[in-house]
Design a protein around this motif. Structure first.
Motif, mmCIF file in Angstrom:
data_model
loop_
_atom_site.group_PDB
_atom_site.id
_atom_site.type_symbol
_atom_site.label_atom_id
_atom_site.label_comp_id
_atom_site.label_asym_id
_atom_site.label_seq_id
_atom_site.Cartn_x
_atom_site.Cartn_y
_atom_site.Cartn_z
ATOM 1 N N MET A 115 -5.061 -2.683 -0.155
ATOM 2 C CA MET A 115 -5.025 -4.014 -0.748
ATOM 3 C C MET A 115 -4.381 -4.965 0.263
ATOM 4 O O MET A 115 -3.646 -4.532 1.166
ATOM 5 C CB MET A 115 -4.223 -4.034 -2.068
ATOM 6 C CG MET A 115 -4.714 -3.040 -3.113
ATOM 7 S SD MET A 115 -3.880 -3.193 -4.730
ATOM 8 C CE MET A 115 -4.886 -4.453 -5.526
ATOM 9 N N THR A 116 -4.639 -6.258 0.087
ATOM 10 C CA THR A 116 -4.039 -7.288 0.936
ATOM 11 C C THR A 116 -3.360 -8.328 0.048
ATOM 12 O O THR A 116 -3.930 -8.748 -0.966
ATOM 13 C CB THR A 116 -5.112 -7.965 1.816
ATOM 14 O OG1 THR A 116 -5.696 -6.989 2.684
ATOM 15 C CG2 THR A 116 -4.502 -9.084 2.657
ATOM 16 N N LEU A 176 -2.934 -9.643 -5.197
ATOM 17 C CA LEU A 176 -3.359 -8.574 -4.293
ATOM 18 C C LEU A 176 -4.868 -8.403 -4.391
ATOM 19 O O LEU A 176 -5.389 -8.121 -5.475
ATOM 20 C CB LEU A 176 -2.680 -7.253 -4.675
ATOM 21 C CG LEU A 176 -1.181 -7.320 -4.993
ATOM 22 C CD1 LEU A 176 -0.724 -6.031 -5.638
ATOM 23 C CD2 LEU A 176 -0.399 -7.602 -3.732
ATOM 24 N N ARG A 177 -5.556 -8.557 -3.264
ATOM 25 C CA ARG A 177 -7.003 -8.324 -3.238
ATOM 26 C C ARG A 177 -7.267 -6.859 -2.876
ATOM 27 O O ARG A 177 -6.708 -6.332 -1.909
ATOM 28 C CB ARG A 177 -7.672 -9.224 -2.209
ATOM 29 C CG ARG A 177 -9.203 -9.119 -2.220
ATOM 30 C CD ARG A 177 -9.809 -9.729 -0.982
ATOM 31 N NE ARG A 177 -9.399 -9.011 0.217
ATOM 32 C CZ ARG A 177 -8.919 -9.603 1.317
ATOM 33 N NH1 ARG A 177 -8.798 -10.911 1.383
ATOM 34 N NH2 ARG A 177 -8.555 -8.885 2.363
ATOM 35 N N ALA A 178 -8.094 -6.205 -3.667
ATOM 36 C CA ALA A 178 -8.437 -4.809 -3.378
ATOM 37 C C ALA A 178 -9.414 -4.764 -2.205
ATOM 38 O O ALA A 178 -10.453 -5.414 -2.229
ATOM 39 C CB ALA A 178 -9.053 -4.159 -4.611
ATOM 40 N N ASP A 179 -9.073 -4.002 -1.179
ATOM 41 C CA ASP A 179 -9.945 -3.850 -0.012
ATOM 42 C C ASP A 179 -10.900 -2.667 -0.172
ATOM 43 O O ASP A 179 -11.793 -2.475 0.655
ATOM 44 C CB ASP A 179 -9.096 -3.696 1.248
ATOM 45 C CG ASP A 179 -8.277 -4.951 1.522
ATOM 46 O OD1 ASP A 179 -8.813 -6.062 1.339
ATOM 47 O OD2 ASP A 179 -7.094 -4.825 1.889
ATOM 48 N N ILE A 236 -0.156 2.671 -5.138
ATOM 49 C CA ILE A 236 -1.585 2.391 -4.978
ATOM 50 C C ILE A 236 -2.263 3.622 -4.389
ATOM 51 O O ILE A 236 -1.742 4.240 -3.440
ATOM 52 C CB ILE A 236 -1.804 1.175 -4.042
ATOM 53 C CG1 ILE A 236 -1.011 -0.039 -4.532
ATOM 54 C CG2 ILE A 236 -3.298 0.830 -3.947
ATOM 55 C CD1 ILE A 236 -0.962 -1.172 -3.513
ATOM 56 N N TYR A 247 -0.842 4.778 -0.877
ATOM 57 C CA TYR A 247 -0.067 3.754 -0.160
ATOM 58 C C TYR A 247 1.009 4.415 0.704
ATOM 59 O O TYR A 247 1.644 5.391 0.303
ATOM 60 C CB TYR A 247 0.592 2.803 -1.156
ATOM 61 C CG TYR A 247 1.536 1.816 -0.496
ATOM 62 C CD1 TYR A 247 1.059 0.840 0.369
ATOM 63 C CD2 TYR A 247 2.906 1.882 -0.725
ATOM 64 C CE1 TYR A 247 1.924 -0.058 0.985
ATOM 65 C CE2 TYR A 247 3.783 0.984 -0.114
ATOM 66 C CZ TYR A 247 3.282 0.015 0.740
ATOM 67 O OH TYR A 247 4.135 -0.859 1.365
#
Length: 229
Positions: A105-106, A192-195, A66, A76
């Protein structure tokens, strides 16, 4: 050294059970693509969007890198992610951080007991070291990352430590690592939510010399949903 188990031109047999499943988080689907067995994939995921990765055939490792889409020099980081959360495994709630500690990401959904980010990625070099020089013709995840990354201006120096979705790498009591039979199954998912806006690279792991793919590489499905407009 053990001999390679990889048949030349291997593809998964037609009787393999496949479950393409659905997005783990509801929303409008803005991207829905299949990642071929042993292939590579990439996409920019906008902040707030959710990427669901589906383990279509079960026990298929999806190696993942990432980057910040605004500046791919920010990437990442395994040590920063593990240090911030104080745990060796990736699970729901884990914030995937960059080398600057920034959230990329979370993990907002996970259908496998634990996800790995310690086992690293295979490569032609590591295959020949572990399994013998007769495996030199086999491409690994590093080669997939390089082939996909060049489309975004990334080179060898940008390939860093990675995540291994759906790969079972237990940390033993003595601190050693294992790559053992998987805990996943056809249709299992991670979300995975993109922050922030991020570039995601996936290598659908082609490894056949250890059980990380159940000795049967199968496709993955990548779905991006938008929960807010």
């Amino acid at each position: 050294m053990a001999e390679s188990t990889v048949p030349v031109g291997y593809s998964y047999p037609p009787e393999t059970v496949l479950d393409w499943s659905e997005p783990l988080v509801a929303g409008r689907i803005v991207l829905d693509e299949r990642i071929a067995a042993r292939g590579a994939w990439s996409a920019v995921v906008r902040a707030g969007d959710v990427l669901t990765l589906v383990d279509v055939g079960g026990n298929q490792s999806g190696d993942c890198l990432i980057y910040s889409a605004a500046d791919t020099a920010e990437h990442y980081s395994v040590p920063d992610t593990l240090h911030w959360q104080g745990n060796a495994y990736v699970r729901t709630g884990t914030v995937l951080r960059s080398q600057f500690g920034n959230p990329l990401m979370t993990v907002v959904g996970n259908e496998v007991e634990r996800q790995d980010t310690i086992g690293g990625a295979c490569s032609k070099e590591s295959n020949t070291l572990r399994y013998g020089h007769h495996t030199a013709f086999e491409h690994g995840c590093r080669e997939n990352f390089l082939a996909e990354g060049i489309r975004h201006g990334l080179g060898a120096g940008d390939i860093v430590s990675n995540l291994n979705w759906f790969m079972n790498v237990p940390v033993e009591q003595d601190g050693s690592l294992g790559i053992v039979d998987g805990m996943s199954a056809p249709g299992r998912r991670v979300a995975l939510r993109a922050d922030q806006d991020v570039l995601v690279l996936i290598s659908n792991c082609p490894q056949m010399n250890n059980p990380c793919n159940d000795f049967n590489p199968t496709p993955l499905r990548a779905v991006v949903t938008r929960t807010t407009e």
